[in-house]
Design a protein around this motif. Structure first.
Motif, PDB file in Angstrom:
ATOM      1  N   PRO A 297      42.527  68.090  73.308  1.00 18.55           N
ATOM      2  CA  PRO A 297      42.010  68.004  71.945  1.00 18.55           C
ATOM      3  C   PRO A 297      41.759  66.557  71.503  1.00 18.55           C
ATOM      4  N   ASP A 298      41.228  66.414  70.297  1.00 15.47           N
ATOM      5  CA  ASP A 298      40.975  65.102  69.716  1.00 15.47           C
ATOM      6  C   ASP A 298      42.318  64.450  69.387  1.00 15.47           C
ATOM      7  N   LEU A 299      42.634  63.358  70.048  1.00 17.36           N
ATOM      8  CA  LEU A 299      43.944  62.724  69.879  1.00 17.36           C
ATOM      9  C   LEU A 299      44.006  61.794  68.673  1.00 17.36           C
ATOM     10  N   SER A 300      42.853  61.473  68.093  1.00 18.18           N
ATOM     11  CA  SER A 300      42.863  60.552  66.958  1.00 18.18           C
ATOM     12  C   SER A 300      43.600  61.133  65.760  1.00 18.18           C
ATOM     13  N   THR A 301      43.708  62.457  65.695  1.00 15.99           N
ATOM     14  CA  THR A 301      44.364  63.082  64.550  1.00 15.99           C
ATOM     15  C   THR A 301      45.867  62.803  64.514  1.00 15.99           C
ATOM     16  N   TRP A 302      46.443  62.389  65.640  1.00 12.79           N
ATOM     17  CA  TRP A 302      47.858  62.045  65.653  1.00 12.79           C
ATOM     18  C   TRP A 302      48.157  60.819  64.791  1.00 12.79           C
ATOM     19  N   HIS A 303      47.133  60.048  64.485  1.00 14.29           N
ATOM     20  CA  HIS A 303      47.324  58.817  63.717  1.00 14.29           C
ATOM     21  C   HIS A 303      46.970  58.982  62.240  1.00 14.29           C
ATOM     22  N   THR A 304      46.670  60.198  61.811  1.00 15.79           N
ATOM     23  CA  THR A 304      46.315  60.419  60.410  1.00 15.79           C
ATOM     24  C   THR A 304      47.567  60.478  59.538  1.00 15.79           C
ATOM     25  N   PRO A 305      47.427  60.184  58.230  1.00 19.35           N
ATOM     26  CA  PRO A 305      48.595  60.200  57.339  1.00 19.35           C
ATOM     27  C   PRO A 305      49.292  61.565  57.346  1.00 19.35           C
ATOM     28  N   HIS A 306      50.627  61.533  57.256  1.00 26.29           N
ATOM     29  CA  HIS A 306      51.408  62.770  57.319  1.00 26.29           C
ATOM     30  C   HIS A 306      52.095  63.110  56.008  1.00 26.29           C
TER      31      HIS A 306
END
Length: 338
Positions: A297-306
């Protein structure tokens, strides 16, 4: 490529083998294996969730200078974990090509499976332990003399009973349940594992909706053990192991919790999605006979605000985060993973 031997019952249920080598490295002199800097080498695969626990604990506790690491190739062959990422295909410290050599040094008659994480005694070349269930708690307790200043208490004494109870549940109903689903050989066995897994994920979502961490207000052993399954969920377990009621990214609380940990020093900087995907999709030929590795999957989403900061909590308690990985070490580490 390795031929992975999977044990199942007559009803099709996956059986996980117990650790054959369960010696402990202790600080009290009661074990033949005393805690000592530079004596042992931790052998890991960046693909393996059980090994990832040890990598995270080692980094959070600052044990890098006391306990060195060997990283195995994510693609096994019939002799299992191999050191083909290193020059000449040999670990530069242990001088071996296969982890099995350390197993045989400990027991020349051994003919069982070879697993990581494994701790090897450097002077003798003998495997000391492959007891992944105990290893990280020992790093947190027995290795205190080598913890960095400001290291967090990952296994605080006053919370141990609660941590032990929840990690037992997480092991049975999350960590191992994804394998039970993936390696099941009957519909009934798969269904049992599938429903057990998602019932527990729902319960964990409810627990974590109002608290930032699983036990207390700091990161503990419990969070490490849950994280290593969650971080592999969408990349591997959802599709490859058919754990597909929801993706992790479709479970709002657990997805935010996992991103919170991933963005915490010591967690995401030990994760290698390339190794994870190549291992599972290329080694488990009984599940994926083509060996094709998915792009996503798109791994960039792991760095989005939580947004988990709103729940308070102190990630490292009275301690501090580990220092950033030194640039030179980071380059070498990245090269090793490529």
């Amino acid at each position: 490529m390795a031929k992975v031997n999977i044990s199942v019952t007559d009803e099709g249920d996956f059986i996980r083998s117990a650790s054959r080598f369960d010696a402990r490295i202790t600080a009290d002199g009661q074990s033949p294996w005393p805690v000592a800097a530079d004596r042992y080498r931790l052998v890991v695969s960046l693909a393996c969730p059980w090994a990832s626990r040890a990598l995270i604990s080692r980094r959070l506790l600052g044990l890098e200078s006391a306990l060195s690491v060997a990283v195995a190739d994510p693609i096994q062959d019939d002799a299992s974990w191999r050191f083909t990422l290193d020059p000449q295909g040999r670990d530069p410290v242990l001088g071996i090509s296969y982890l099995s050599e350390a197993y045989l040094a400990a027991d020349p008659s051994y003919d069982g499976g070879v697993s990581v994480p494994a701790v090897v005694d450097i002077p003798s070349g003998m495997l000391v332990t492959n007891d992944y269930l105990r290893l990280t708690t020992d790093l947190a307790t027995e290795w205190r003399a080598y913890h960095r200043p400001g290291a967090p208490d990952l296994y605080p004494r006053h919370l141990r009973a609660e941590i032990d109870a929840i990690v037992e549940t997480i092991f049975d109903e999350v960590n191992n349940a994804v394998y039970e689903a993936g390696f099941a050989t009957t519909q009934q066995a798969y269904s049992r594992a599938y429903h057990k897994l998602f019932a527990r994920l729902d319960a964990l979502s409810e627990r974590l909706e109002s608290q930032r961490y699983l036990v207390g207000d700091t990161i503990t052993e419990a969070d490490i053990r849950l994280f290593t399954t969650l971080v592999r969920f969408d990349a591997v377990y959802h599709g490859h192991f058919k754990c597909n009621r929801h993706k992790l990214s479709e479970l709002p609380v657990l997805w935010a919790y996992a991103r919170d940990l991933f963005q915490t020093p010591g967690f995401g900087d030990t994760v290698d999605f390339d190794h994870i995907k190549r291992h599972y999709y290329r080694v488990h030929t009984n599940i994926n006979p083509t060996g094709v590795v998915p792009e996503g999957p798109d791994l960039s989403t792991w760095h989005t605000p939580h947004g988990r900061e709103r729940l308070g909590g102190r990630p490292f308690g009275d301690g501090t985060p580990p220092s950033p990985i030194p640039e030179a070490v980071g380059r070498a580490y990245a090269a090793l993973r490529d």
